[in-house]
Design an enzyme around this catalytic site. Structure first.
Site, PDB file in Angstrom:
ATOM      1  N   CYS A   2     -15.981  -9.928  10.486  1.00 19.70           N
ATOM      2  CA  CYS A   2     -16.983 -10.406  11.429  1.00 19.70           C
ATOM      3  C   CYS A   2     -18.171 -10.930  10.632  1.00 19.70           C
ATOM      4  O   CYS A   2     -18.296 -10.666   9.440  1.00 19.70           O
ATOM      5  CB  CYS A   2     -17.490  -9.275  12.316  1.00 19.70           C
ATOM      6  SG  CYS A   2     -16.213  -8.563  13.362  1.00 19.70           S
ATOM      7  N   CYS A 236     -15.167  -5.283  -1.443  1.00 15.28           N
ATOM      8  CA  CYS A 236     -13.864  -5.855  -1.085  1.00 15.28           C
ATOM      9  C   CYS A 236     -13.631  -7.111  -1.915  1.00 15.28           C
ATOM     10  O   CYS A 236     -14.314  -8.113  -1.745  1.00 15.28           O
ATOM     11  CB  CYS A 236     -13.840  -6.212   0.392  1.00 15.28           C
ATOM     12  SG  CYS A 236     -12.428  -7.237   0.837  1.00 15.28           S
ATOM     13  N   CYS A 383      -4.852  -3.474   5.024  1.00 18.87           N
ATOM     14  CA  CYS A 383      -6.264  -3.152   4.781  1.00 18.87           C
ATOM     15  C   CYS A 383      -6.779  -2.339   5.962  1.00 18.87           C
ATOM     16  O   CYS A 383      -6.594  -2.734   7.109  1.00 18.87           O
ATOM     17  CB  CYS A 383      -7.093  -4.429   4.656  1.00 18.87           C
ATOM     18  SG  CYS A 383      -8.856  -4.100   4.488  1.00 18.87           S
ATOM     19  N   CYS A 437      -5.402  -3.688  -1.036  1.00 21.94           N
ATOM     20  CA  CYS A 437      -4.355  -4.556  -0.449  1.00 21.94           C
ATOM     21  C   CYS A 437      -3.361  -5.019  -1.503  1.00 21.94           C
ATOM     22  O   CYS A 437      -2.221  -5.334  -1.192  1.00 21.94           O
ATOM     23  CB  CYS A 437      -4.987  -5.731   0.299  1.00 21.94           C
ATOM     24  SG  CYS A 437      -6.119  -6.739  -0.664  1.00 21.94           S
TER      25      CYS A 437
END
Ligand code: 5GP
Ligand code: MG
Length: 451
Positions: A2, A236, A383, A437
């Site tokens: 987002c 991330c 994830c 991931c």
């Protein structure tokens, strides 16, 4: 994923929030909204769709009065694409209005949910974002600050959040700093946004990142910073690979710079001998492909053209058209591809569907050979921190070897960047990144329910 924004002390707060959301549209296209506070009450508009469509009429923005506003672009990773889940979410607490915009994904919520429901809490959405507010309302602290601090301390997972509590703004980032969040200034006004490209658009001066584990409270008495918890950062790394815009600066570095380095490292690790042209899959891999070509003998060309005007739905002809779903988005440039040995550089492979379809239409132009190079390692693990990676079963690299994926997408060769090459591309120390991931090494153990 987002995009979030907060504006404090600006007479055009909702317009600035709107412009920031416009710059952050790539972070979520399902829905969006803005809420403002005019000193007495809040005004909220949220809808499904793109920000420019939601606020296509000037009167709508004009109705969001006040000098404080927060906003959100939604990409659902937790909870369905329902109207109720579109943010900012709004709540009432002891006469005050609370609104919240959250980027991230909370994990390990089952115990908290059980505890809250036993106390009589009624959940209103299927979004994890609600937990912040319920934990706040149940917290024992005497001040708003202490209560929010307690809520943030109890939650695990990723959160970059902006909360408006009447005329206060509360900004917080999880202790690992998984998602980005920055702060900028226009004279006496403060702007908070997921990425710096939002600050650039409105001419705000970049000040700093919200620190991992920091809660910042802004009100009439000034700015007050609190510590939620401390930990070694775990940003991330996929934000650099794919998600953030190249013109943004996140985790202290230019995304463009890191993404170019990903391409350069990929070319060094996985060269393509005798290639004639390097092409990207626009727009997400443009920068990586340029980096690749800079370390290879083959020059970069635009071989695929992307249509930027695809809405959420289009009217399909009744007669089935082959490759319609890819052709609506991409078309090929024959002059670049025909009779050449082509290297397609993409940023990532998730399900493998994009490349499979693309290679089929590229082959119609009769290239000599089609080689694929990917600017990240195979995505093998889901994830739980907000990237839209489906279940293990849907991740092609989880069940197929590189050779099997190559056959599936029908390329002449397929190579991925290694985890070493990926971590060599960033400037911060390697252990400052979450690579779950790719590596399966999650920051914290994930409970069964979340898996
Ligand atoms: P695939 O077609 O293999 O499922 O996905 C890979 C393509 O999707 C790549 O071109 C990449 O740019 C893009 N991509 C990678 N991660 C994401 C994501 O989290 N969300 C969306 N919408 N696209 C992604
Ligand atoms: Mg892409």
């Amino acid at each position: 994923m987002c995009g979030i924004v907060g504006v404090y002390n600006h007479k055009e707060s909702s317009t600035l929030a709107y412009l920031c959301l416009y710059a952050l549209q790539h972070r979520g296209q399902e829905g969006g909204g803005i809420v403002s506070f005019d000193g007495k009450k809040t005004h909220l508009i949220k809808e499904h769709g793109l920000i420019s469509d939601i606020f296509s009429k000037k009167e709508k923005l004009a109705s969001l009065k006040g000098s404080i506003a927060i906003g959100h672009n939604r990409y659902s990773t937790h909870g369905e694409n329902l109207y109720n889940n579109i943010q900012p979410l709004q709540f009432k607490f002891q006469g005050a209005d609370i609104s919240i915009a959250h980027n991230g994904n909370l994990v390990n919520l089952k115990k908290i949910r059980e505890r809250l429901e036993k106390k009589g809490t009624i959940f209103q959405t299927t979004s994890d974002t609600e937990y912040f507010i319920h934990l706040f309302s149940h917290a024992h602290g005497k001040t708003i600050e202490k209560k929010f601090l307690s809520a943030f301390q109890q939650l695990e997972g990723s959160f970059s959040v902006i909360i408006m509590y009447n005329d206060k703004l509360i900004i917080a980032r999880d202790k690992y700093g998984i998602r980005p969040l920055c702060c900028g200034r226009i004279n006496d006004s403060l702007i908070f946004a997921s990425e710096t490209c939002a600050l650039d658009l409105i001419g705000a001066q970049y000040e700093r990142e919200i620190k991992p584990g920091e809660m910042l409270v802004i009100d009439k008495s000034g700015e007050h910073s609190y510590k939620i918890a401390s930990a070694n950062p775990k940003h991330c790394i996929f934000e650099y690979v794919y998600f953030s815009r190249p013109d943004s600066k996140i985790f202290g570095d230019s995304v463009d710079k890191i993404r170019r380095k990903l391409g350069k490292n990929l070319a060094i690790e996985k060269p393509t001998k005798g290639a004639d042209r390097v092409i990207s899959v626009p727009d997400s891999s443009n920068t990586t492909a340029i980096g690749y070509s800079q370390r290879s003998d083959a020059r970069f060309e635009i071989g695929l053209i992307r249509n930027h005007y695809i809405g959420r739905s289009f009217i399909e002809p009744q007669q089935q058209l082959r490759d319609f779903s890819v052709k609506i988005k991409f078309n090929t440039i024959e002059g670049v591809l025909t009779n050449r040995k082509i290297v397609i550089v993409d940023d990532s492979i998730v399900r493998g569907t994009t490349l499979k379809k693309l290679i089929r239409i590229i082959k119609k132009t009769n290239p000599k050979e089609v080689h694929v190079r990917i600017g990240s390692p195979p995505v093998k693990y889901p994830c739980f921190y907000g990237m839209d990676f489906p279940s293990k079963e849907e991740l092609i690299a989880n069940s197929k070897s590189v050779e099997e994926i190559r056959k599936y997408i029908d390329a002449d060769s397929l190579e991925f960047l290694t985890i070493g090459g990926l971590l060599d591309s960033v400037s911060l120390p390697r252990d400052c990144f979450c690579t779950a991931c790719f590596s399966g090494k999650y920051i914290e153990p994930i409970e069964k329910e979340d898996k």
